[in-house]
Design a protein around this motif. Structure first.
Motif, mmCIF file in Angstrom:
data_model
loop_
_atom_site.group_PDB
_atom_site.id
_atom_site.type_symbol
_atom_site.label_atom_id
_atom_site.label_comp_id
_atom_site.label_asym_id
_atom_site.label_seq_id
_atom_site.Cartn_x
_atom_site.Cartn_y
_atom_site.Cartn_z
ATOM 1 N N GLU A 188 -11.374 -1.962 23.202
ATOM 2 C CA GLU A 188 -10.859 -2.513 21.942
ATOM 3 C C GLU A 188 -9.696 -3.447 22.233
ATOM 4 O OE1 GLU A 188 -10.908 -3.322 19.006
ATOM 5 O OE2 GLU A 188 -12.865 -2.527 18.511
ATOM 6 N N LYS A 230 -11.681 0.342 15.353
ATOM 7 C CA LYS A 230 -10.573 -0.170 16.171
ATOM 8 C C LYS A 230 -9.775 0.979 16.798
ATOM 9 C CE LYS A 230 -9.567 -4.103 16.304
ATOM 10 N NZ LYS A 230 -10.101 -5.192 17.179
ATOM 11 N N GLN A 244 -7.859 -13.426 24.177
ATOM 12 C CA GLN A 244 -8.357 -12.387 23.282
ATOM 13 C C GLN A 244 -9.355 -11.508 24.030
ATOM 14 O OE1 GLN A 244 -9.418 -13.465 19.128
ATOM 15 N NE2 GLN A 244 -11.376 -12.517 19.556
ATOM 16 N N THR A 247 -14.233 -6.830 22.679
ATOM 17 C CA THR A 247 -14.209 -5.531 22.010
ATOM 18 C C THR A 247 -15.649 -5.041 21.831
ATOM 19 O OG1 THR A 247 -14.189 -6.522 19.798
ATOM 20 C CG2 THR A 247 -12.050 -6.098 20.813
ATOM 21 N N ASN A 250 -17.786 -5.854 18.552
ATOM 22 C CA ASN A 250 -17.926 -7.302 18.418
ATOM 23 C C ASN A 250 -18.923 -7.831 19.447
ATOM 24 O OD1 ASN A 250 -16.200 -10.213 19.281
ATOM 25 N ND2 ASN A 250 -17.145 -9.933 17.289
ATOM 26 N N PHE A 259 -13.423 -9.369 15.574
ATOM 27 C CA PHE A 259 -12.285 -8.899 16.385
ATOM 28 C C PHE A 259 -11.214 -8.291 15.493
ATOM 29 C CE2 PHE A 259 -8.016 -9.638 18.095
ATOM 30 C CZ PHE A 259 -8.094 -8.945 19.289
#
Ligand code: MTE
Ligand code: MO
Length: 315
Positions: A188, A230, A244, A247, A250, A259
Motif C-alpha cells: 500500500e 488502504k 508514487q 498499491t 490499484n 491510489f
C-alpha cells in the motif's frame, strides 16, 4: 456539527493498571527475544491488554461489537472469505516481529515490537468503511504514524510512503495453493502529507487489547478517511520514496481501485454504488442497517490535503 468529537474519557474498566501492563510487556519481550518458550505466542499476544490515553475521536456511535469486528474480516493472506481470517490465522506468529523503516531517510531503522509499544499509545474510535459497502466503528489503540516517521528523519526528496505486509506461506494459507487471489506481498502507499496527517495511525491493538491475527497483528495501518483496503495489515516494511508507490488493489484492478481511495459517496465503484453503507453488527438484517456514506468518511478536516485536486479523477 461534525459527526464525531474528541474523547473526553474512556471508562476506567478499559484502562489496565500499569503494573499489570508492565508484567504483560515483560512476557511479550521475553517471547520476542526467544528466551521464553511460549506454547502459543499468537495466543499470548492476542490476550495482552494495552493501556491507552484517550486521544481519539468518538463518532457518537456505538462501537461495533468486538465479536463482529474480529470475525468478519478481509485479509486475503488467510483466504478470501470473510470468515477465513479468524478461522485460518491460528498458525500465524506475530512474535517475534520487526518493522523496518527505510528508503529516503536520514536515519533508517528497524523497530521490534517493544520499541513500537513504547510509542505513546492512544485510543482512537474511528469509522471503517470497506470499499465493498460495509462499515464498522472500531476502538483502535495506536500512535500517529508521523511519530515513527520523525524518528527516521525523512529526506526532503521523500514524497510518498510505501507499506509492505509479511510473506509467510507456511503460516498464511491464502499465500499457498493453486489459487493466489493477489500478488504478494500486499503493498500500500500514501502521499507523505497523508501519512503525516494526525488522523493516520499505526495500530497495535483494538478493544483494549493487542490486535488479533485476523485484524493485522502485530501492527497495521489505519487511515480513517480512506477505504478499508488502504489499511494494510501485519506490516514488515515502510519505505520513503520519491515516486508514487505501487498499491495492490490499484495494480490488480486499476479501473476499480485508485491510489487515493478516499471515501467518496459521489464516485461509484464501476460495479456498485458507494452512496450508502451497511453498518455491521447492531442486530439488523443485512440491508436494514444502511446509512449514507459521508465524504472522507466524515473526517472533513482532511479536505485541505486535496485542495485543487479533482477527486472524481483522483479516486
Ligand atoms: N495485508 C492485507 N491487508 C489488508 C487486507 C488484505 O487482504 N491483506 N484487506 C484490506 C481490506 S479490503 C479491508 S476492508 C481491511 C479490513 O480490516 P479488518 O478485517 O480489520 O476490519 O483490511 C485491509 N488490509
Ligand atoms: Mo475492503
Amino acid at each position: 456539527m461534525p459527526p464525531y468529537r474528541p474523547i473526553i474519557a474512556i471508562p476506567g474498566s478499559e484502562i489496565t493498571p500499569e503494573s499489570a501492563y508492565l508484567q504483560r510487556r515483560d512476557i511479550l519481550r521475553l517471547g520476542a527475544a526467544g528466551g521464553l518458550a511460549l506454547a502459543s505466542p499468537s495466543l499470548a499476544f492476542g490476550a495482552t491488554d494495552l493501556p491507552a490515553k484517550p486521544g481519539g475521536y468518538d463518532p457518537q456511535e456505538q462501537a461495533t461489537p468486538e465479536a463482529d469486528a474480529t470475525s468478519y474480516n478481509n485479509f486475503y493472506e488467510f483466504g478470501t472469505g470473510k470468515a477465513d481470517p479468524a478461522a485460518k490465522s491460528g498458525d500465524f506468529k506475530p512474535l517475534p516481529w520487526t518493522l523496518t523503516v527505510d528508503g529516503l531517510a536520514g536515519k533508517p531503522a528497524t523497530f521490534d515490537l517493544d520499541q513500537l509499544m513504547a510509542f505513546e499509545l492512544e485510543e482512537r474510535i474511528y469509522r471503517m468503511r470497506c470499499v465493498e459497502g460495509w462499515s464498522m466503528v472500531i476502538p483502535w489503540i495506536g500512535f500517529p504514524l508521523s511519530a515513527l516517521l520523525d524518528r527516521v528523519e525523512p529526506l526532503a526528496s521523500a514524497k510518498y510512503v510505501a507499506f509492505e505486509t509479511v510473506v509467510r506461506p507456511e503460516e498464511m494459507p491464502g499465500q499457498r495453493g493453486a489459487f493466489q487471489p493477489l500478488p504478494w506481498p500486499y503493498v500500500e502507499g500514501l502521499r507523505l502529507d497523508e501519512a503525516r496527517h494526525p488522523l493516520t495511525i499505526l495500530s497495535l491493538g483494538m478493544y483494549g487489547k493487542t490486535l488479533p491475527n485476523q485484524n493485522g497483528a502485530p501492527v497495521r495501518l489505519v487511515v480513517p478517511w480512506k477505504y478499508g483496503f488502504k489499511g494494510i495489515k501485519s506490516i514488515v516494511r515502510i519505505t520513503l520514496t520519491e515516486e508514487q508507490p505501487v498499491t495492490t488493489w490499484n495494480r490488480s484492478a486499476p479501473g476499480e481501485y485508485g491510489f487515493y481511495a478516499n471515501v467518496n459517496p459521489e464516485v461509484d465503484h464501476p460495479r456498485w454504488s458507494q452512496a450508502t453503507e451497511n453498518r455491521v453488527g447492531g442486530g439488523g438484517f443485512f440491508g436494514s442497517n444502511d446509512r449514507p456514506t459521508l465524504m472522507f468518511n466524515g473526517y472533513d478536516e482532511v479536505a485541505g490535503l486535496y485542495a485543487g485536486m479533482d477527486l472524481k479523477a483522483n479516486y
